[in-house]
Motif scaffolding. Structure first.
Motif, short mmCIF file in Angstrom:
data_model
loop_
_atom_site.label_atom_id
_atom_site.label_comp_id
_atom_site.label_asym_id
_atom_site.label_seq_id
_atom_site.Cartn_x
_atom_site.Cartn_y
_atom_site.Cartn_z
N SER A 6 0.86 -1.18 0.00
CA SER A 6 0.00 0.00 0.00
C SER A 6 0.90 1.23 0.00
O SER A 6 2.12 1.11 -0.09
CB SER A 6 -0.92 0.00 1.23
OG SER A 6 -0.17 0.13 2.41
N SER A 7 0.31 2.39 0.10
CA SER A 7 1.09 3.63 0.03
C SER A 7 2.09 3.76 1.17
O SER A 7 3.12 4.43 1.05
CB SER A 7 0.15 4.84 0.04
OG SER A 7 -0.65 4.85 1.22
N ASP A 8 1.82 3.11 2.30
CA ASP A 8 2.71 3.25 3.45
C ASP A 8 3.20 1.92 4.03
O ASP A 8 3.84 1.89 5.09
CB ASP A 8 2.02 4.05 4.56
CG ASP A 8 0.68 3.43 4.97
OD1 ASP A 8 0.22 2.51 4.27
OD2 ASP A 8 0.12 3.87 5.99
N SER A 38 5.35 -1.56 2.90
CA SER A 38 6.11 -2.29 1.88
C SER A 38 6.11 -3.77 2.17
O SER A 38 5.94 -4.20 3.32
CB SER A 38 7.55 -1.78 1.83
OG SER A 38 8.24 -2.12 3.02
#
Length: 205
Positions: free
Chosen positions: A95-97, A99
């Motif tokens: 997701s965006s935050d 890994s």
């Protein structure tokens, strides 16, 4: 490596009970327990609670389908746990935050807890879709139809030879039963320190 491991787990479990053109794997409503796939030595008919005698023959077919599904899920879960513990992971970001690398550094159960809620909901939705497809396809297995097959990917390596097919079915069920014991042991070791002596001191538990 992780993709390959998960794919192999999926395809291996799809092979045994996938319907073949000549060797059907439907549930025979008059089949005895000791004649069903998975009835092998050293415990040919291990049923200490007598569950096979509960209800009707349709109930027995439902029990077999439930066992088969749980076997496949357990094999995937055990493979996933070992892959995670080995540090193998997808490249990039989940997701965006979050890994994949950060998840791989955690214990498997902690990594699941760290997955964003939206990702978990997508996994649940995929499982629900697979369940709907397998339960709604053709004649239901409680009425003599085919046992559930793998939806993703829809592969079929089942042999058309009845003897070889029976061996593959026995192997899938026995491996799945072992996998159920394995993943329960993994979860117990991760949540109850010392509950599985063989895993004491392992950093992934």
């Amino acid at each position: 490596m992780k993709i390959a491991a998960l794919f192999l787990a999926l395809t291996s479990s799809a092979a045994a009970f996938a319907p073949a053109q000549q060797a059907r794997t439907s549930t025979a409503v008059n089949m005895k327990v000791d004649e069903m796939p998975g009835s092998t030595m050293p415990f040919k008919t291990f049923d200490p609670l007598g569950l096979a005698t509960l209800g009707s023959e349709s109930t027995l077919a439902w029990f077999r389908a439930a066992e088969l599904k749980h076997c496949r899920v357990a094999m995937l879960a055990t493979t996933g746990y070992l892959v995670q513990a080995a540090g193998w992971h997808f490249p990039g970001m989940l997701s965006s935050d979050v890994s994949f690398a950060s998840l791989s550094a955690m214990k498997p159960l902690d990594a699941w807890a760290a997955v964003p809620e939206g990702g978990k909901q997508q996994i649940y939705a995929t499982i629900l879709l697979a369940e709907i497809i397998t339960e709604g396809k053709g004649t239901h297995y409680t009425k003599g139809g085919d046992l559930p097959t793998i939806v993703f990917p829809p592969v079929n390596f089942a042999s058309t030879d009845p003897e070889k097919l029976k061996i593959s079915q026995d192997r899938e069920l026995n491996n799945g039963r072992l996998a159920m014991i394995a993943i329960m042991s993994f979860c117990a070791a991760a949540n109850i320190p010392g509950s599985v002596p063989a895993l004491v001191g392992n950093p992934m538990f």
